[in-house]
Design a protein around this motif. Sequence first.
Motif, PDB file in Angstrom:
ATOM      1  N   MET A   1      64.587  25.783   5.646  1.00  0.00           N
ATOM      2  CA  MET A   1      63.733  27.163   5.826  1.00  0.00           C
ATOM      3  C   MET A   1      63.125  26.827   7.362  1.00  0.00           C
ATOM      4  O   MET A   1      62.438  27.859   7.894  1.00  0.00           O
ATOM      5  CB  MET A   1      62.400  27.231   5.067  1.00  0.00           C
ATOM      6  N   SER A   2      63.514  25.785   8.154  1.00  0.00           N
ATOM      7  CA  SER A   2      62.668  25.587   9.452  1.00  0.00           C
ATOM      8  C   SER A   2      63.254  26.215  10.666  1.00  0.00           C
ATOM      9  O   SER A   2      64.642  26.353  10.912  1.00  0.00           O
ATOM     10  CB  SER A   2      62.398  24.002   9.749  1.00  0.00           C
ATOM     11  N   ASP A   3      62.531  26.681  11.813  1.00  0.00           N
ATOM     12  CA  ASP A   3      62.995  27.097  13.081  1.00  0.00           C
ATOM     13  C   ASP A   3      63.356  25.502  13.761  1.00  0.00           C
ATOM     14  O   ASP A   3      64.169  25.433  14.473  1.00  0.00           O
ATOM     15  CB  ASP A   3      61.978  27.718  13.857  1.00  0.00           C
ATOM     16  N   ARG A   4      62.138  24.859  13.541  1.00  0.00           N
ATOM     17  CA  ARG A   4      62.443  23.331  14.251  1.00  0.00           C
ATOM     18  C   ARG A   4      61.940  22.371  13.329  1.00  0.00           C
ATOM     19  O   ARG A   4      61.128  22.659  12.402  1.00  0.00           O
ATOM     20  CB  ARG A   4      61.568  23.547  15.637  1.00  0.00           C
ATOM     21  N   LEU A   5      62.255  21.188  13.435  1.00  0.00           N
ATOM     22  CA  LEU A   5      61.752  20.060  12.659  1.00  0.00           C
ATOM     23  C   LEU A   5      61.360  18.990  13.566  1.00  0.00           C
ATOM     24  O   LEU A   5      61.916  18.958  14.743  1.00  0.00           O
ATOM     25  CB  LEU A   5      62.984  19.258  11.994  1.00  0.00           C
ATOM     26  N   GLY A   6      60.351  18.256  13.254  1.00  0.00           N
ATOM     27  CA  GLY A   6      59.729  17.231  14.141  1.00  0.00           C
ATOM     28  C   GLY A   6      59.832  15.996  13.157  1.00  0.00           C
ATOM     29  O   GLY A   6      59.458  15.915  11.853  1.00  0.00           O
ATOM     30  N   ILE A   7      60.544  15.114  13.647  1.00  0.00           N
ATOM     31  CA  ILE A   7      60.577  13.722  12.764  1.00  0.00           C
ATOM     32  C   ILE A   7      59.517  12.690  13.320  1.00  0.00           C
ATOM     33  O   ILE A   7      59.736  12.285  14.474  1.00  0.00           O
ATOM     34  CB  ILE A   7      62.240  13.095  12.963  1.00  0.00           C
ATOM     35  N   LEU A   8      58.911  12.367  12.187  1.00  0.00           N
ATOM     36  CA  LEU A   8      57.743  11.436  12.491  1.00  0.00           C
ATOM     37  C   LEU A   8      58.048  10.051  12.072  1.00  0.00           C
ATOM     38  O   LEU A   8      58.346  10.029  10.582  1.00  0.00           O
ATOM     39  CB  LEU A   8      56.434  11.828  11.920  1.00  0.00           C
ATOM     40  N   LEU A   9      58.294   8.826  12.653  1.00  0.00           N
ATOM     41  CA  LEU A   9      58.488   7.727  12.014  1.00  0.00           C
ATOM     42  C   LEU A   9      57.653   6.754  12.372  1.00  0.00           C
ATOM     43  O   LEU A   9      57.258   6.770  13.786  1.00  0.00           O
ATOM     44  CB  LEU A   9      60.101   7.101  12.308  1.00  0.00           C
ATOM     45  N   ASN A  10      56.803   5.988  11.663  1.00  0.00           N
ATOM     46  CA  ASN A  10      55.883   5.123  11.968  1.00  0.00           C
ATOM     47  C   ASN A  10      54.749   5.489  13.160  1.00  0.00           C
ATOM     48  O   ASN A  10      54.554   4.953  13.984  1.00  0.00           O
ATOM     49  CB  ASN A  10      56.618   3.871  12.486  1.00  0.00           C
ATOM     50  N   GLY A  11      54.423   6.854  12.950  1.00  0.00           N
ATOM     51  CA  GLY A  11      53.326   7.342  13.859  1.00  0.00           C
ATOM     52  C   GLY A  11      53.823   8.008  15.021  1.00  0.00           C
ATOM     53  O   GLY A  11      52.992   8.293  15.807  1.00  0.00           O
ATOM     54  N   ARG A  12      55.366   8.149  15.213  1.00  0.00           N
ATOM     55  CA  ARG A  12      55.655   8.457  16.681  1.00  0.00           C
ATOM     56  C   ARG A  12      56.506   9.493  16.428  1.00  0.00           C
ATOM     57  O   ARG A  12      57.187   9.474  15.368  1.00  0.00           O
ATOM     58  CB  ARG A  12      56.569   7.234  17.487  1.00  0.00           C
ATOM     59  N   LEU A  13      56.424  10.608  17.180  1.00  0.00           N
ATOM     60  CA  LEU A  13      57.377  11.681  16.882  1.00  0.00           C
ATOM     61  C   LEU A  13      58.517  11.447  17.511  1.00  0.00           C
ATOM     62  O   LEU A  13      58.511  11.468  18.839  1.00  0.00           O
ATOM     63  CB  LEU A  13      56.417  13.101  17.608  1.00  0.00           C
ATOM     64  N   ARG A  14      59.454  11.162  17.028  1.00  0.00           N
ATOM     65  CA  ARG A  14      60.759  10.795  17.453  1.00  0.00           C
ATOM     66  C   ARG A  14      61.801  11.605  18.079  1.00  0.00           C
ATOM     67  O   ARG A  14      62.544  11.578  19.020  1.00  0.00           O
ATOM     68  CB  ARG A  14      61.477   9.746  16.393  1.00  0.00           C
ATOM     69  N   GLN A  15      61.655  12.986  17.388  1.00  0.00           N
ATOM     70  CA  GLN A  15      62.662  13.899  17.984  1.00  0.00           C
ATOM     71  C   GLN A  15      62.065  15.272  17.468  1.00  0.00           C
ATOM     72  O   GLN A  15      61.462  15.281  16.183  1.00  0.00           O
ATOM     73  CB  GLN A  15      64.147  13.758  17.378  1.00  0.00           C
ATOM     74  N   VAL A  16      62.260  16.217  18.008  1.00  0.00           N
ATOM     75  CA  VAL A  16      61.933  17.648  17.664  1.00  0.00           C
ATOM     76  C   VAL A  16      63.017  18.497  18.218  1.00  0.00           C
ATOM     77  O   VAL A  16      63.734  18.505  19.437  1.00  0.00           O
ATOM     78  CB  VAL A  16      60.655  18.132  18.602  1.00  0.00           C
ATOM     79  N   GLY A  17      63.589  19.550  17.208  1.00  0.00           N
ATOM     80  CA  GLY A  17      64.579  20.283  17.481  1.00  0.00           C
ATOM     81  C   GLY A  17      65.070  21.210  16.301  1.00  0.00           C
ATOM     82  O   GLY A  17      64.365  20.852  15.357  1.00  0.00           O
ATOM     83  N   PRO A  18      65.692  22.278  16.573  1.00  0.00           N
ATOM     84  CA  PRO A  18      66.485  22.969  15.397  1.00  0.00           C
ATOM     85  C   PRO A  18      67.177  22.144  14.303  1.00  0.00           C
ATOM     86  O   PRO A  18      67.636  20.927  14.787  1.00  0.00           O
ATOM     87  CB  PRO A  18      67.071  23.870  16.043  1.00  0.00           C
ATOM     88  N   PRO A  19      67.108  22.425  13.090  1.00  0.00           N
ATOM     89  CA  PRO A  19      67.662  21.678  12.003  1.00  0.00           C
ATOM     90  C   PRO A  19      68.988  21.092  12.475  1.00  0.00           C
ATOM     91  O   PRO A  19      69.336  19.835  12.130  1.00  0.00           O
ATOM     92  CB  PRO A  19      67.763  22.708  10.643  1.00  0.00           C
ATOM     93  N   ARG A  20      70.070  21.716  12.890  1.00  0.00           N
ATOM     94  CA  ARG A  20      71.444  21.224  13.210  1.00  0.00           C
ATOM     95  C   ARG A  20      71.364  20.298  14.239  1.00  0.00           C
ATOM     96  O   ARG A  20      72.144  19.578  14.425  1.00  0.00           O
ATOM     97  CB  ARG A  20      72.441  22.774  13.435  1.00  0.00           C
ATOM     98  N   GLU A  21      70.573  20.730  15.288  1.00  0.00           N
ATOM     99  CA  GLU A  21      70.579  19.700  16.366  1.00  0.00           C
ATOM    100  C   GLU A  21      70.251  18.244  16.035  1.00  0.00           C
ATOM    101  O   GLU A  21      70.718  17.599  16.320  1.00  0.00           O
ATOM    102  CB  GLU A  21      69.740  20.619  17.414  1.00  0.00           C
ATOM    103  N   VAL A  22      69.033  18.392  15.258  1.00  0.00           N
ATOM    104  CA  VAL A  22      68.409  17.060  14.904  1.00  0.00           C
ATOM    105  C   VAL A  22      69.403  16.349  14.117  1.00  0.00           C
ATOM    106  O   VAL A  22      69.494  15.198  14.094  1.00  0.00           O
ATOM    107  CB  VAL A  22      67.015  17.047  14.432  1.00  0.00           C
TER     108      VAL A  22
END
Length: 316
Positions: free
Chosen positions: A194-215
């Motif tokens: 459902m998302s335009d973009r995802l943000g991946i949060l690991l251990n309090g850090r935003l490690r990557q942001v991008g469209p689903p296929r890209e990440v």
Amino acid sequence: MDFRVEGVSHSFEGQPVLTDITCGFRQGELFSLVGPSGAGKTTLLSLIAGLLSPQAGTIRYAQTPDLNAPIILVYQDFILFPHLTVADNVGFGLKARKWSRATRRNRVEQMLRYFQLEDKADAFPAQLSGGQRQRVAIARAMVVSPAILLLDEPFANLDRSLKMETARFIRSTQREFGMTTVAVTHDLEEAFAMSDRLGILLNGRLRQVGPPREVYFHPQDLEVARFLGPVNPLTPATTADLLPPGTDSPSKASFIRPEALEVEGDANGPGCIRDIHFAGHYIMYTIDLRGQEIIVYSQQRVLEIGQRVRVRAVQA
Ligand SMILES: Nc1ncnc2c1ncn2[C@@H]1O[C@H](COP(=O)(O)OP(=O)(O)OP(=O)(O)O)[C@@H](O)[C@H]1O
């Protein structure tokens, strides 16, 4: 509205929970924040909502949120007023904003129609199914046209089919209303869908942001890759087998997804099938490729344990 989180850090009782988070959020997008339990997702949502003030950094909104351009946070528990009907629950925010009775009624009717709850207008929350209660909660949040809608675990407590339905529903309403939406979820499949973009949060850090296929296909490192799904690490030896000559590794992280590989029987192939697992819509092959275990998801049904095979990357 769009807004930007800049260098935000937050600790609880001296324990860092969020560290130096920077990310712009775009007008009208659906942004899903994913990460394991305790990664700090809810804390970031609370900071965006203004329920917490960042101990470092700032959050800049395109305009100052107020009653006419509010930030609305919908919690996973979707607490509805049990003594109010569905219509009154949905209209609550309009009453608080002093809308007249007639305009309120029109707007509530419109929302109930849109959320397919017209026949439940006079029901009380206890008389609804979990999915219907959830729709009422989202309708109640959307009725006031929030400038930013924040959803904390919108799929919690829903079964699989209801999750899919709710994801589609959130997507279409969010688009229709053009509302900047940030959703926190544990459910990666729904987040991808459902998302335009995802943000991946690991251990309090935003490690990557991008469209689903890209990440998913181009995670920036192995840790992000593993969080998003199963991976095959690529060694120099297996890279030569899997990729056409002269190709670089398909990702910066030197790994390849099981579904990005294809397997075929070859009596002289470098691989040998060690295990076969039927998973419904795909078959999972565990293959020994020159001593390294490689997982391949495939539709091929004719291969057998012990068979020699060749494994190659599918052309994306
Ligand atoms: N008010 C608080 N006081 C102290 N510690 C807190 C508080 N709120 C959250 N924490 C801690 O901060 C960390 C991050 O919590 P947060 O709820 O943001 O994570 P999350 O990623 O949303 O987790 P989950 O997916 O389990 O909801 C956790 O270790 C949690 O125990």
